[in-house]
Motif scaffolding. Structure first.
Motif, short mmCIF file in Angstrom:
data_model
loop_
_atom_site.label_atom_id
_atom_site.label_comp_id
_atom_site.label_asym_id
_atom_site.label_seq_id
_atom_site.Cartn_x
_atom_site.Cartn_y
_atom_site.Cartn_z
N SER A 188 0.83 -1.21 0.00
CA SER A 188 0.00 0.00 0.00
C SER A 188 0.86 1.26 0.00
O SER A 188 0.59 2.21 -0.74
CB SER A 188 -0.92 -0.01 1.21
OG SER A 188 -1.83 -1.09 1.13
N ALA A 189 1.88 1.27 0.84
CA ALA A 189 2.75 2.45 0.90
C ALA A 189 3.51 2.63 -0.40
O ALA A 189 3.69 3.76 -0.88
CB ALA A 189 3.73 2.30 2.07
N ALA A 190 3.96 1.52 -0.99
CA ALA A 190 4.67 1.60 -2.27
C ALA A 190 3.73 2.08 -3.37
O ALA A 190 4.11 2.87 -4.24
CB ALA A 190 5.26 0.24 -2.64
N ALA A 191 2.48 1.60 -3.33
CA ALA A 191 1.50 2.01 -4.34
C ALA A 191 1.20 3.50 -4.24
O ALA A 191 1.08 4.20 -5.25
CB ALA A 191 0.21 1.21 -4.15
N GLU A 192 1.11 4.02 -3.02
CA GLU A 192 0.84 5.45 -2.82
C GLU A 192 1.98 6.30 -3.37
O GLU A 192 1.73 7.33 -4.02
CB GLU A 192 0.65 5.72 -1.33
CG GLU A 192 0.27 7.16 -1.03
CD GLU A 192 0.02 7.39 0.45
OE1 GLU A 192 -0.12 8.58 0.83
OE2 GLU A 192 -0.02 6.41 1.22
N GLU A 193 3.22 5.88 -3.13
CA GLU A 193 4.36 6.66 -3.63
C GLU A 193 4.45 6.60 -5.14
O GLU A 193 4.76 7.59 -5.80
CB GLU A 193 5.66 6.14 -3.01
CG GLU A 193 6.86 6.98 -3.40
CD GLU A 193 8.16 6.46 -2.80
OE1 GLU A 193 8.73 5.52 -3.39
OE2 GLU A 193 8.57 6.97 -1.75
N ALA A 194 4.18 5.43 -5.71
CA ALA A 194 4.27 5.26 -7.16
C ALA A 194 3.02 5.72 -7.89
O ALA A 194 2.99 5.74 -9.12
CB ALA A 194 4.55 3.79 -7.49
#
Length: 303
Positions: A20-26
């Protein structure tokens, strides 16, 4: 999916601690993040992450792959940065055309400074007194003396190009010193050959431009050749002040008819309007303006 993008997403997942955190940044969905990671695992034939409903962790192979991916991405980032930096630096061949006397004497006298400042530029200088077609003949920049006709060229004004009349003390002792332009008819005048009007010298007489017809037994299409001939006492010359200034200061030539100063011809640096302003072209324009622009100190030619 792009392999490089999947590697970038995988590194983000590890560093951010979850999909989720990676998806938000990307700025993509968590589902898409999962697809990128699964694609890597399928291509490698190994599991990179241990997943549970509450947390995830790197496998032993995943830890090794993560470290190698980070290093590879850093190398790619450095490579991209170096290419961008190279695009900002002046480099490559720069084709320049200039009038023979100005280019051969004044411009060439300072060009070492440009080449030392920008060592990755190769300067191709063509000296020619005719009007060169920049686009047709492949030149990136030209220096022009005289009025500019209406055209699509972009022009940068430089110092006016002033000509003076000079002769050696030895010649004047032998033939006398002319006091007016009309008295040049009794002197051996050495003319610069360019077009059919080479024997008409312009002077300011009573505030008006007047062309005086002169004659002599030597003429050339090189200002440097005429300067040398005058130093040898052959005759009187009219040449650019910058070319003769040092010889006048040293007493080797005498400035004549100063009260009848010829007109100052405009000089410009020109480029085609559709020419891309590359770093090498921009740097050359700035260098020429630095040395020959209207605010630059008077230039002195040296032997």
């Amino acid at each position: 999916m792009d392999r490089l993008t999947s590697m970038q997403i995988f590194v983000r997942v590890v560093e951010k601690g979850g999909f989720s955190a990676a998806a938000e940044e990307a700025r993509i969905s968590p589902t898409m993040v999962g697809k990128h990671v699964r694609q890597l695992e399928e291509q490698l034939g190994v599991r990179l992450l241990n997943r549970t409903t509450r947390r995830q962790s790197l496998t032993e192979i995943g830890q090794l792959y993560f470290e190698r991916c980070k290093q590879a991405l850093l190398e790619i980032e450095a490579a991209d940065a170096s290419v961008k930096q190279m695009q900002l630096l002046p480099r490559g061949v720069l084709r320049v055309t200039a009038p023979a006397t100005f280019g051969g004497q004044m411009l060439t006298a300072v060009i070492r400074g440009y080449l030392e400042r920008y060592p990755d530029v190769e300067l191709d200088l063509s000296l020619n007194d005719r009007v060169v077609d920049l686009v047709e003949e492949g030149f990136e920049v030209a220096l022009r003396i005289g009025p500019l006709p209406d055209s699509s060229l972009i022009a940068r004004p430089l110092q006016p190009y002033r000509s003076v009349v000079c002769a050696s003390p030895e010649y004047l002792a032998r033939r006398g010193t002319p006091q007016t332009p009309q008295q040049l008819a009794a002197h051996n005048c050495l003319s610069f050959v360019h077009g059919s009007r080479y024997n008409l010298w312009p002077f300011s007489v009573d505030g008006a431009l007047q062309e005086i017809e002169v004659h002599g037994n030597f003429r050339a299409n090189s200002g440097l050749a005429l300067r040398t001939a005058a130093l040898q006492g052959i005759g009187v010359i009219m040449q650019p002040e910058a070319l003769l200034r040092d010889a006048v200061a040293a007493g080797r030539l005498v400035h004549l008819l100063a009260d009848y100063a010829s007109e100052h011809r405009p000089m410009h640096l020109v480029v085609a309007s559709n020419r891309k302003m590359t770093p090498k072209l921009k740097s050359f324009i700035e260098f020429v303006v630095e040395h020959f622009g209207r605010d630059a100190p008077p230039f002195t030619a040296t032997n």
